[in-house]
Design a protein around this motif. Structure first.
Motif, PDB file in Angstrom:
ATOM      1  N   ALA A 189      -6.046  -0.750  14.749  1.00  0.00           N
ATOM      2  CA  ALA A 189      -6.152  -1.033  16.028  1.00  0.00           C
ATOM      3  C   ALA A 189      -4.795  -1.733  16.352  1.00  0.00           C
ATOM      4  O   ALA A 189      -4.217  -1.460  17.684  1.00  0.00           O
ATOM      5  N   HIS A 190      -4.195  -2.641  15.602  1.00  0.00           N
ATOM      6  CA  HIS A 190      -3.010  -3.444  16.117  1.00  0.00           C
ATOM      7  C   HIS A 190      -1.989  -2.354  16.217  1.00  0.00           C
ATOM      8  O   HIS A 190      -1.099  -2.566  16.884  1.00  0.00           O
ATOM      9  N   PHE A 191      -1.910  -1.447  15.138  1.00  0.00           N
ATOM     10  CA  PHE A 191      -1.006  -0.510  15.111  1.00  0.00           C
ATOM     11  C   PHE A 191      -0.791   0.512  16.468  1.00  0.00           C
ATOM     12  O   PHE A 191       0.275   0.415  17.011  1.00  0.00           O
ATOM     13  N   VAL A 192      -1.872   1.018  16.592  1.00  0.00           N
ATOM     14  CA  VAL A 192      -2.101   1.742  17.840  1.00  0.00           C
ATOM     15  C   VAL A 192      -2.029   1.097  19.344  1.00  0.00           C
ATOM     16  O   VAL A 192      -1.733   1.949  20.152  1.00  0.00           O
ATOM     17  N   THR A 193      -2.277  -0.321  19.205  1.00  0.00           N
ATOM     18  CA  THR A 193      -2.000  -0.834  20.383  1.00  0.00           C
ATOM     19  C   THR A 193      -0.446  -1.427  20.530  1.00  0.00           C
ATOM     20  O   THR A 193       0.013  -1.279  21.796  1.00  0.00           O
ATOM     21  N   LEU A 194       0.106  -1.928  19.427  1.00  0.00           N
ATOM     22  CA  LEU A 194       1.248  -2.648  19.590  1.00  0.00           C
ATOM     23  C   LEU A 194       2.434  -1.647  19.572  1.00  0.00           C
ATOM     24  O   LEU A 194       3.447  -2.114  20.364  1.00  0.00           O
ATOM     25  N   VAL A 195       2.487  -0.686  18.507  1.00  0.00           N
ATOM     26  CA  VAL A 195       3.610   0.105  18.397  1.00  0.00           C
ATOM     27  C   VAL A 195       3.939   0.858  19.917  1.00  0.00           C
ATOM     28  O   VAL A 195       5.104   0.807  20.239  1.00  0.00           O
ATOM     29  N   PRO A 196       3.141   1.422  20.737  1.00  0.00           N
ATOM     30  CA  PRO A 196       3.361   2.073  22.050  1.00  0.00           C
ATOM     31  C   PRO A 196       4.089   1.180  23.026  1.00  0.00           C
ATOM     32  O   PRO A 196       4.569   1.364  23.710  1.00  0.00           O
ATOM     33  N   GLN A 197       3.504  -0.263  22.896  1.00  0.00           N
ATOM     34  CA  GLN A 197       4.089  -1.380  23.702  1.00  0.00           C
ATOM     35  C   GLN A 197       5.502  -1.338  23.630  1.00  0.00           C
ATOM     36  O   GLN A 197       6.263  -1.668  24.338  1.00  0.00           O
ATOM     37  N   ILE A 198       6.075  -1.351  22.001  1.00  0.00           N
ATOM     38  CA  ILE A 198       7.477  -1.407  21.859  1.00  0.00           C
ATOM     39  C   ILE A 198       8.147  -0.169  22.161  1.00  0.00           C
ATOM     40  O   ILE A 198       9.346  -0.338  22.728  1.00  0.00           O
ATOM     41  N   GLN A 199       7.374   1.008  21.979  1.00  0.00           N
ATOM     42  CA  GLN A 199       8.014   2.277  22.403  1.00  0.00           C
ATOM     43  C   GLN A 199       8.313   2.415  23.943  1.00  0.00           C
ATOM     44  O   GLN A 199       9.481   2.778  24.261  1.00  0.00           O
ATOM     45  N   GLY A 200       7.415   1.631  24.531  1.00  0.00           N
ATOM     46  CA  GLY A 200       7.726   1.484  26.081  1.00  0.00           C
ATOM     47  C   GLY A 200       8.920   0.748  26.476  1.00  0.00           C
ATOM     48  O   GLY A 200       9.252   0.716  27.706  1.00  0.00           O
ATOM     49  N   LEU A 201       9.280  -0.197  25.606  1.00  0.00           N
ATOM     50  CA  LEU A 201      10.323  -1.102  25.976  1.00  0.00           C
ATOM     51  C   LEU A 201      11.625  -0.856  25.307  1.00  0.00           C
ATOM     52  O   LEU A 201      12.664  -1.224  25.735  1.00  0.00           O
ATOM     53  N   ALA A 202      11.697   0.048  24.320  1.00  0.00           N
ATOM     54  CA  ALA A 202      13.061   0.109  23.427  1.00  0.00           C
ATOM     55  C   ALA A 202      12.716   1.584  22.844  1.00  0.00           C
ATOM     56  O   ALA A 202      11.734   2.160  22.823  1.00  0.00           O
ATOM     57  N   SER A 203      14.025   2.123  22.281  1.00  0.00           N
ATOM     58  CA  SER A 203      13.786   3.124  21.399  1.00  0.00           C
ATOM     59  C   SER A 203      13.746   2.808  20.070  1.00  0.00           C
ATOM     60  O   SER A 203      14.088   1.790  19.584  1.00  0.00           O
ATOM     61  N   MET A 204      13.087   3.712  19.422  1.00  0.00           N
ATOM     62  CA  MET A 204      12.880   3.406  17.754  1.00  0.00           C
ATOM     63  C   MET A 204      13.422   4.633  17.025  1.00  0.00           C
ATOM     64  O   MET A 204      13.118   5.739  17.301  1.00  0.00           O
ATOM     65  N   LYS A 205      13.778   4.249  15.631  1.00  0.00           N
ATOM     66  CA  LYS A 205      14.311   5.247  14.896  1.00  0.00           C
ATOM     67  C   LYS A 205      13.567   4.808  13.466  1.00  0.00           C
ATOM     68  O   LYS A 205      13.725   3.566  13.056  1.00  0.00           O
ATOM     69  N   LEU A 206      13.225   5.639  12.745  1.00  0.00           N
ATOM     70  CA  LEU A 206      12.475   5.538  11.532  1.00  0.00           C
ATOM     71  C   LEU A 206      13.118   6.318  10.339  1.00  0.00           C
ATOM     72  O   LEU A 206      13.316   7.273  10.345  1.00  0.00           O
ATOM     73  N   GLU A 207      13.311   5.244   9.044  1.00  0.00           N
ATOM     74  CA  GLU A 207      13.883   5.707   8.085  1.00  0.00           C
ATOM     75  C   GLU A 207      12.680   5.550   7.027  1.00  0.00           C
ATOM     76  O   GLU A 207      12.245   4.374   6.783  1.00  0.00           O
ATOM     77  N   LYS A 208      12.494   6.573   6.161  1.00  0.00           N
ATOM     78  CA  LYS A 208      11.481   6.319   4.952  1.00  0.00           C
ATOM     79  C   LYS A 208      11.744   6.789   3.721  1.00  0.00           C
ATOM     80  O   LYS A 208      12.599   7.729   3.479  1.00  0.00           O
ATOM     81  N   PHE A 209      11.556   5.873   2.823  1.00  0.00           N
ATOM     82  CA  PHE A 209      12.001   5.979   1.468  1.00  0.00           C
ATOM     83  C   PHE A 209      11.005   5.784   0.627  1.00  0.00           C
ATOM     84  O   PHE A 209       9.841   4.804   0.641  1.00  0.00           O
ATOM     85  N   ASP A 210      10.642   6.839  -0.246  1.00  0.00           N
ATOM     86  CA  ASP A 210       9.498   6.667  -1.440  1.00  0.00           C
ATOM     87  C   ASP A 210      10.384   6.196  -2.736  1.00  0.00           C
ATOM     88  O   ASP A 210      11.405   6.648  -3.189  1.00  0.00           O
ATOM     89  N   PHE A 211       9.630   5.125  -3.457  1.00  0.00           N
ATOM     90  CA  PHE A 211      10.334   4.854  -4.620  1.00  0.00           C
ATOM     91  C   PHE A 211       9.349   4.227  -5.759  1.00  0.00           C
ATOM     92  O   PHE A 211       8.053   3.926  -5.453  1.00  0.00           O
TER      93      PHE A 211
END
Length: 91
Positions: free
Chosen positions: A69-91
Protein backbone atom coordinates in the motif's frame (compact mmCIF):
# COMPACT_ATOMS: atom_id res chain seq x y z
CA UNK A 1 20.18 -9.96 -3.73
CA UNK A 2 18.81 -7.09 -5.77
CA UNK A 3 19.98 -3.47 -5.66
CA UNK A 4 17.88 -0.63 -7.05
CA UNK A 5 19.21 2.88 -7.56
CA UNK A 6 16.35 5.27 -8.24
CA UNK A 7 17.49 8.66 -9.48
CA UNK A 8 15.03 11.49 -8.92
CA UNK A 9 15.35 14.79 -10.76
CA UNK A 10 13.25 17.46 -9.08
CA UNK A 11 12.75 21.20 -9.41
CA UNK A 12 13.60 23.52 -6.54
CA UNK A 13 9.92 24.24 -5.88
CA UNK A 14 9.05 20.53 -5.54
CA UNK A 15 12.18 19.37 -3.72
CA UNK A 16 10.85 19.69 -0.16
CA UNK A 17 7.62 17.88 -1.03
CA UNK A 18 9.49 15.04 -2.76
CA UNK A 19 11.84 14.65 0.20
CA UNK A 20 8.89 14.49 2.60
CA UNK A 21 7.16 11.76 0.59
CA UNK A 22 10.44 9.89 0.00
CA UNK A 23 11.24 9.86 3.73
CA UNK A 24 7.82 8.34 4.41
CA UNK A 25 8.47 5.75 1.69
CA UNK A 26 11.82 4.87 3.28
CA UNK A 27 10.33 4.52 6.78
CA UNK A 28 7.57 2.21 5.55
CA UNK A 29 9.76 0.19 3.19
CA UNK A 30 12.35 -0.60 5.85
CA UNK A 31 9.63 -2.66 7.56
CA UNK A 32 8.94 -4.76 4.44
CA UNK A 33 9.96 -8.41 4.59
CA UNK A 34 13.20 -8.96 2.70
CA UNK A 35 14.31 -5.32 2.81
CA UNK A 36 18.03 -5.23 3.60
CA UNK A 37 18.59 -1.50 3.04
CA UNK A 38 16.49 1.47 1.90
CA UNK A 39 17.59 5.10 2.06
CA UNK A 40 17.44 8.41 0.24
CA UNK A 41 20.50 10.49 -0.58
CA UNK A 42 20.95 14.08 -1.71
CA UNK A 43 23.57 14.97 -4.32
CA UNK A 44 26.45 17.05 -2.98
CA UNK A 45 26.93 18.70 -6.37
CA UNK A 46 23.41 19.02 -7.86
CA UNK A 47 20.49 20.34 -5.83
CA UNK A 48 18.02 18.91 -8.36
CA UNK A 49 19.12 15.27 -7.88
CA UNK A 50 18.12 12.80 -5.17
CA UNK A 51 18.68 9.04 -5.13
CA UNK A 52 16.89 6.21 -3.37
CA UNK A 53 19.08 3.14 -2.85
CA UNK A 54 17.32 -0.13 -2.09
CA UNK A 55 18.66 -3.62 -1.41
CA UNK A 56 16.29 -6.60 -1.41
CA UNK A 57 16.86 -10.18 -0.33
CA UNK A 58 15.22 -11.64 -3.45
CA UNK A 59 12.79 -11.02 -6.31
CA UNK A 60 9.81 -12.19 -4.25
CA UNK A 61 10.53 -9.55 -1.59
CA UNK A 62 10.84 -6.82 -4.21
CA UNK A 63 7.60 -7.89 -5.90
CA UNK A 64 5.76 -7.83 -2.57
CA UNK A 65 7.17 -4.36 -1.86
CA UNK A 66 6.00 -3.08 -5.25
CA UNK A 67 2.47 -4.21 -4.37
CA UNK A 68 2.47 -2.78 -0.84
CA UNK A 69 0.00 0.00 0.00
CA UNK A 70 2.75 2.49 0.84
CA UNK A 71 4.51 1.86 -2.49
CA UNK A 72 1.41 2.17 -4.68
CA UNK A 73 0.39 5.33 -2.81
CA UNK A 74 3.69 7.17 -2.36
CA UNK A 75 5.64 6.41 -5.56
CA UNK A 76 2.97 7.98 -7.82
CA UNK A 77 3.12 11.09 -5.62
CA UNK A 78 6.85 11.37 -6.26
CA UNK A 79 6.33 10.69 -9.98
CA UNK A 80 3.82 13.55 -10.08
CA UNK A 81 6.42 15.96 -8.73
CA UNK A 82 9.65 14.74 -10.33
CA UNK A 83 11.13 12.45 -12.96
CA UNK A 84 12.55 9.08 -11.93
CA UNK A 85 15.10 6.75 -13.53
CA UNK A 86 15.71 3.20 -12.26
CA UNK A 87 18.89 1.10 -12.34
CA UNK A 88 18.61 -2.53 -11.25
CA UNK A 89 21.47 -4.88 -10.32
CA UNK A 90 21.35 -8.53 -9.31
CA UNK A 91 24.23 -9.79 -7.19
Amino acid sequence: MIRLNVFIQVSAENRAAVLEVAKELVACSLKDKGCIAYDIFESATRSDVLMICETWQDAESLTAHEGAAHFVTLVPQIQGLASMKLEKFDF
